[in-house]
Design a protein around this motif. Structure first.
Motif, PDB file in Angstrom:
ATOM      1  N   GLU A   1      13.952   2.125   9.280  1.00  0.00           N
ATOM      2  CA  GLU A   1      13.880   1.324   9.134  1.00  0.00           C
ATOM      3  C   GLU A   1      12.461   0.701  10.226  1.00  0.00           C
ATOM      4  O   GLU A   1      12.728  -1.040  10.071  1.00  0.00           O
ATOM      5  N   ASP A   2      11.360   1.028   9.912  1.00  0.00           N
ATOM      6  CA  ASP A   2      10.132   0.819  11.020  1.00  0.00           C
ATOM      7  C   ASP A   2       9.550   0.185  10.196  1.00  0.00           C
ATOM      8  O   ASP A   2       7.881   0.410  10.275  1.00  0.00           O
ATOM      9  N   ILE A   3      10.343  -0.611   9.250  1.00  0.00           N
ATOM     10  CA  ILE A   3       9.134  -1.740   7.580  1.00  0.00           C
ATOM     11  C   ILE A   3       9.377  -2.887   8.289  1.00  0.00           C
ATOM     12  O   ILE A   3      10.189  -2.856   7.442  1.00  0.00           O
ATOM     13  N   ALA A   4       8.305  -3.207   8.084  1.00  0.00           N
ATOM     14  CA  ALA A   4       8.594  -4.627   8.301  1.00  0.00           C
ATOM     15  C   ALA A   4       7.954  -5.392   6.606  1.00  0.00           C
ATOM     16  O   ALA A   4       6.805  -4.747   6.309  1.00  0.00           O
ATOM     17  N   THR A   5       8.995  -6.149   6.393  1.00  0.00           N
ATOM     18  CA  THR A   5       8.799  -6.669   4.657  1.00  0.00           C
ATOM     19  C   THR A   5       8.726  -7.676   4.970  1.00  0.00           C
ATOM     20  O   THR A   5       9.776  -8.487   5.475  1.00  0.00           O
ATOM     21  N   GLN A   6       8.189  -8.396   3.945  1.00  0.00           N
ATOM     22  CA  GLN A   6       8.450 -10.412   3.983  1.00  0.00           C
ATOM     23  C   GLN A   6       8.020 -10.484   2.136  1.00  0.00           C
ATOM     24  O   GLN A   6       8.337  -9.915   1.749  1.00  0.00           O
TER      25      GLN A   6
ATOM     26  N   ILE B   1       4.823  -5.804   2.287  1.00  0.00           N
ATOM     27  CA  ILE B   1       5.118  -4.619   3.311  1.00  0.00           C
ATOM     28  C   ILE B   1       4.024  -4.086   4.088  1.00  0.00           C
ATOM     29  O   ILE B   1       3.276  -4.032   3.750  1.00  0.00           O
ATOM     30  N   THR B   2       4.584  -4.126   5.448  1.00  0.00           N
ATOM     31  CA  THR B   2       3.525  -3.781   6.771  1.00  0.00           C
ATOM     32  C   THR B   2       3.828  -2.283   7.236  1.00  0.00           C
ATOM     33  O   THR B   2       5.450  -2.150   7.707  1.00  0.00           O
TER      34      THR B   2
ATOM     35  N   ASN C   1       3.872   1.463   9.130  1.00  0.00           N
ATOM     36  CA  ASN C   1       3.493   2.253  10.056  1.00  0.00           C
ATOM     37  C   ASN C   1       3.205   3.855   9.550  1.00  0.00           C
ATOM     38  O   ASN C   1       4.094   3.877   9.764  1.00  0.00           O
TER      39      ASN C   1
ATOM     40  N   THR D   1      -0.936  -2.422   4.677  1.00  0.00           N
ATOM     41  CA  THR D   1      -0.028  -3.553   4.172  1.00  0.00           C
ATOM     42  C   THR D   1       0.062  -3.022   2.823  1.00  0.00           C
ATOM     43  O   THR D   1      -1.166  -2.334   2.090  1.00  0.00           O
TER      44      THR D   1
ATOM     45  N   ASP E   1      -2.055   1.883  10.120  1.00  0.00           N
ATOM     46  CA  ASP E   1      -0.880   0.485  10.038  1.00  0.00           C
ATOM     47  C   ASP E   1      -1.459   0.019   8.652  1.00  0.00           C
ATOM     48  O   ASP E   1      -3.169  -0.243   8.565  1.00  0.00           O
TER      49      ASP E   1
END
Length: 479
Positions: free
Chosen positions: A447-452, A456-457, A459, A422, A420
């Motif tokens: 869709e296993d990508i966290a964004t803000q 982006i985070t 995995n 960023t 993991d």
């Protein structure tokens, strides 16, 4: 007769080690800065020999599907192709073993020459299989860029009488009294291809890994040793003949297998005062580390010459080997900063490493394997016209579209566990899609990508084979 090429490349005749790609697990944060731009991507490509010499004998339907996979924007999206001007061996085998290429590369490596003796007529109905593939590529991909290259002069121009190489592999094999004949031969073939098929080569490379000991008489492919002084003298002969032909084609050189040797060649060309005769510098990357690639890139940049990575490949096993090859691609792009990156083989028998498509022993049935989809992550999503941009993660590439509205980020994991991390992206970047390939996925949406905002985070999962591997492509819209 060994028809397989599972452990031998065109440039490394006897042995090429599989890529070592075990890297430290990425830690911490990375950043993409699209304001720092490097080379503009001219495209991705592959050589036509020797696969085209076999697949060009297929029926129209089979050829159509193979070429469609190769050039379609929804497929590999390749747009650069290297046509081999065959020398042609002695049909009577007077100075070499009969069908000697069959012992290594298979009879597909027996390329036809167009002229059988000094001053003889050209026999233009030869090499129709490779030409058939090239013509269909041009039909399907009008923007395709073609380069012509030679592995050896015709047998009757050589010292040994064999297109495999000289008796002593480190001796030049093109006779000095045939320099002019060979130059005319190369230019005449280029002129004929343009006149007969409407294909004008952008570049003509008369050498293939010239400063090596790979090319012996009765060797397993066409090959010709040229010392650096011999290269320089031949360029002096070829340049005016090519210029007088009226072709727009320019000379490319020197196609060394070693990046370090490529640097030596280039410096010698500059010292000899012939660099203005060269329109493009080519190197292979079978051998070369990151620092050697950076040194060559700096020299190329100081001279201001157009630059391609013109051939590479390696062995390995399964997707592990495929992604290790992807890691070499990333290093090549980041360190060489060449305008194009070119594969060696597209179709192979019994190998999922040296090729992107595998066929059966009769060259009749074929399928795309993981290497194809791994390569698509780069060639499909970073097309010609995009510029590579600054990315602090050494296992990744980032590129931006010409209009500045699309950003692409490609990353891979060659570690033995999931990771993991960023990535900082421009705050106006909106993630629009993400695709993954693994030992079970082939460019599948993820869709296993966290964004803000601006972050982006990522995995990158571990896979349960020898080394954990994963690759992903993320697409962004920029306001």
């Amino acid at each position: 007769m060994n028809k397989f090429l599972s452990s031998i490349a065109a440039g490394a005749l006897f042995s090429v080690a599989a890529i070592s790609c075990q890297q430290p697990v990425p830690q911490g944060d990375y950043a993409i800065n699209p304001d720092i731009r490097f080379q503009k991507n001219e495209g991705w490509g592959v050589s036509l020999c020797w696969w085209a010499n076999m697949c060009g004998r297929y029926d129209e339907q089979h050829i159509d599907s193979l070429v469609e996979w190769l050039v379609s924007p929804e497929g590999l999206n390749y747009n650069i192709f290297r046509y081999n001007i065959g020398g042609g061996d002695d049909p009577q085998w007077r100075n070499c073993e009969e069908h000697h290429m069959g012992k290594g590369k298979g009879l597909r490596a027996e390329m036809e020459g167009f002229q059988d003796r000094r001053g003889g007529e050209y026999i233009w109905d030869r090499d129709q299989a490779q030409i058939r593939i090239m013509r269909m590529i041009k039909e399907k991909r009008p923007d395709a860029i073609f380069e012509a290259f030679s592995n050896s002069a015709p047998y009757w121009m050589t010292y040994s009488g064999c297109v495999g190489g000289n008796i002593k592999a480190t001796d030049d094999n093109l006779r000095t009294d045939y320099y002019e004949d060979f130059a005319h031969y190369l230019v005449d073939v280029c002129s004929h291809i343009k006149e007969a098929y409407g294909i004008e080569f952008a570049t003509l490379d008369p050498f293939n890994e010239p400063v090596t000991d790979y090319w012996p008489c009765s060797g397993s492919q066409e090959g010709c040793h040229f010392s650096v002084p011999a290269q320089i003298e031949f360029i002096k002969v070829l340049h005016p003949i090519l210029k007088e032909s009226g072709l727009k084609t320019v000379i490319s050189a020197s196609d060394e297998t070693s990046v370090a040797q490529s640097t030596i060649d280039l410096r010698a060309y500059v010292d000899a005062g012939i660099i203005d005769m060269i329109g493009q510098w080519n190197t292979h990357t079978y051998q070369g580390n990151a620092e050697e690639k950076k040194e060559l890139a700096q020299l190329v940049d100081s001279i201001g010459i157009h630059f391609w990575q013109s051939e590479t490949g390696s062995g390995g096993q399964g997707i592990h080997g495929n992604l290790c090859m992807a890691q070499r691609l990333i290093e090549d792009v980041r360190c060489l900063k060449a305008a194009a990156w070119v594969d060696w083989q597209y179709v192979e028998q019994g190998s999922d490493q040296w090729s992107l498509v595998t066929c059966d022993s009769e060259w009749k049935e074929y399928f795309r394997h993981r290497n194809y989809y791994v390569r698509c992550h780069f060639s499909r999503f970073i097309p010609a016209g995009y510029s590579f941009v600054d990315c602090s993660d050494p296992n990744s590439l980032a590129a931006i579209s010409a209009d500045g509205k699309k950003l692409v980020y490609v990353t891979l994991n060659t570690a033995s566990e999931a990771i993991d991390f960023t990535v900082n992206v421009p705050v106006n970047a909106k993630l629009t899609a993400c695709y993954r390939t693994s030992d079970t996925l082939t460019i599948e949406p993820s869709e296993d990508i966290a964004t803000q905002r601006g972050l982006i985070t990522v995995n990158m999962p571990a896979l349960s084979i020898a080394t954990a591997l994963s690759i992903a492509t993320m697409l962004f819209d920029l306001k």
